[in-house]
Motif scaffolding. Structure first.
Motif, PDB file in Angstrom:
ATOM      1  N   ASP A 108       0.830  -1.201   0.000  1.00  0.00           N
ATOM      2  CA  ASP A 108       0.000   0.000   0.000  1.00  0.00           C
ATOM      3  C   ASP A 108       0.866   1.254   0.000  1.00  0.00           C
ATOM      4  N   TRP A 139       1.814  -9.061  -6.103  1.00  0.00           N
ATOM      5  CA  TRP A 139       0.690  -8.443  -6.788  1.00  0.00           C
ATOM      6  C   TRP A 139       0.692  -8.836  -8.264  1.00  0.00           C
ATOM      7  N   GLU A 143      -3.994  -6.247 -10.504  1.00  0.00           N
ATOM      8  CA  GLU A 143      -4.179  -5.663  -9.175  1.00  0.00           C
ATOM      9  C   GLU A 143      -3.456  -4.323  -9.063  1.00  0.00           C
ATOM     10  N   LYS A 147      -5.057  -0.598  -8.343  1.00  0.00           N
ATOM     11  CA  LYS A 147      -4.617   0.148  -7.161  1.00  0.00           C
ATOM     12  C   LYS A 147      -4.102   1.536  -7.510  1.00  0.00           C
TER      13      LYS A 147
END
Length: 274
Positions: A108, A139, A143, A147
């Protein structure tokens, strides 16, 4: 004149749905940068711009940080941090910087740095390296695209950039070839792409250019020649010696081989595709 603070304190009376999201003033000497963490290379000119902004008293958004055993680690705002240090060194004391907590996983944090609108725009190679760090954390490209709010094609393209070879990567860094051209060269020429690019750069500089373009490196093949090749081969049939062989009509071999030779040599004789 009222303020948001006063409006919030009177929310029971005025019915506002305003909420509070705290920031903190952290001493400059308690902040630290983890080497290699930032997806952006530090740009000294950008740092000096922030130095001047601090000295001028301009508003700057808070840094995103994470508290660790070492202190307060900067997640986003590295250039602002170094700008504050330069301002301090110049005699303009900045004892504290406004900071806010970042909550999330390592992935993140990387995605946040990529998509942050506060940071200096990422170069193609910086973005590619950030995507690769997310791939290394498990990932998928899909994805990552979701994101960072980019297309899957954008993620795939940047990941391919890391595979073009050291020679082309250095040319991208120096601005002698665009990232998209480097990827196209790699697709077209494989392991010979760097050599082809270097040769084309010599020609481009001799012509007064500073960089090679896609058309310099990958000349367009004549559409009329391509159509003619299809016409010549439309009556071909599978050879009797095996499926890897074909029979072509009598009298067309020389013309077919001439067109193939033109394509291999990168010659663009005649009209380009339109």
């Amino acid at each position: 004149m009222s303020s948001l603070s006063q409006m919030y304190k009177s929310k029971e009376k005025n019915g506002t749905e305003t909420t509070v999201k705290k920031t903190f003033l952290v001493p400059l000497n308690e902040l630290y940068v983890e080497p290699g963490f930032n997806v952006r290379e530090i740009d000294q000119v950008h740092v000096e711009e922030f130095r001047d902004a601090f000295i001028a008293g301009e508003y700057l958004p808070p840094l995103a940080v994470e508290v660790t055993e070492k202190g307060v680690k900067i997640i986003d705002g590295h250039h602002r941090y170094y700008g504050a240090k330069l301002a301090t060194e110049a005699g303009h004391e900045i004892p504290r910087l406004e900071c806010k907590d970042f909550v999330g996983s390592d992935a993140d944090r990387i995605a946040f740095m990529v998509s942050s609108s506060q940071g200096k725009p990422l170069t193609p190679l910086e973005r590619a390296a950030a995507y690769q760090r997310l791939i290394n954390q498990g990932w998928t490209p899909a994805e990552i695209a979701k994101k960072v709010k980019r297309s899957l094609a954008d993620v795939d393209h940047h990941l391919q950039l890391l595979e073009v070879g050291d020679g082309l990567i250095e040319m991208v860094k120096s601005g002698e070839v665009a990232a998209s051209t480097a990827v196209a060269l790699s697709r077209e020429h494989g392991p010979h792409a760097s050599t082809v690019a270097a040769d084309q750069l010599v020609k481009a500089k001799a012509a007064g250019k500073k960089k090679i373009t896609r058309s310099d490196a990958i000349p367009l093949f004549s559409a009329s020649k391509a159509r003619r090749l299809v016409e010549l081969l439309c009556d071909a049939s599978e050879g009797t010696a095996g499926p890897e062989f074909i029979h072509i009509p009598l009298g067309v071999k020389d013309e077919v081989m001439s067109i193939i030779a033109d394509y291999r040599s990168g010659i663009n004789p005649g009209t380009e595709a339109k």
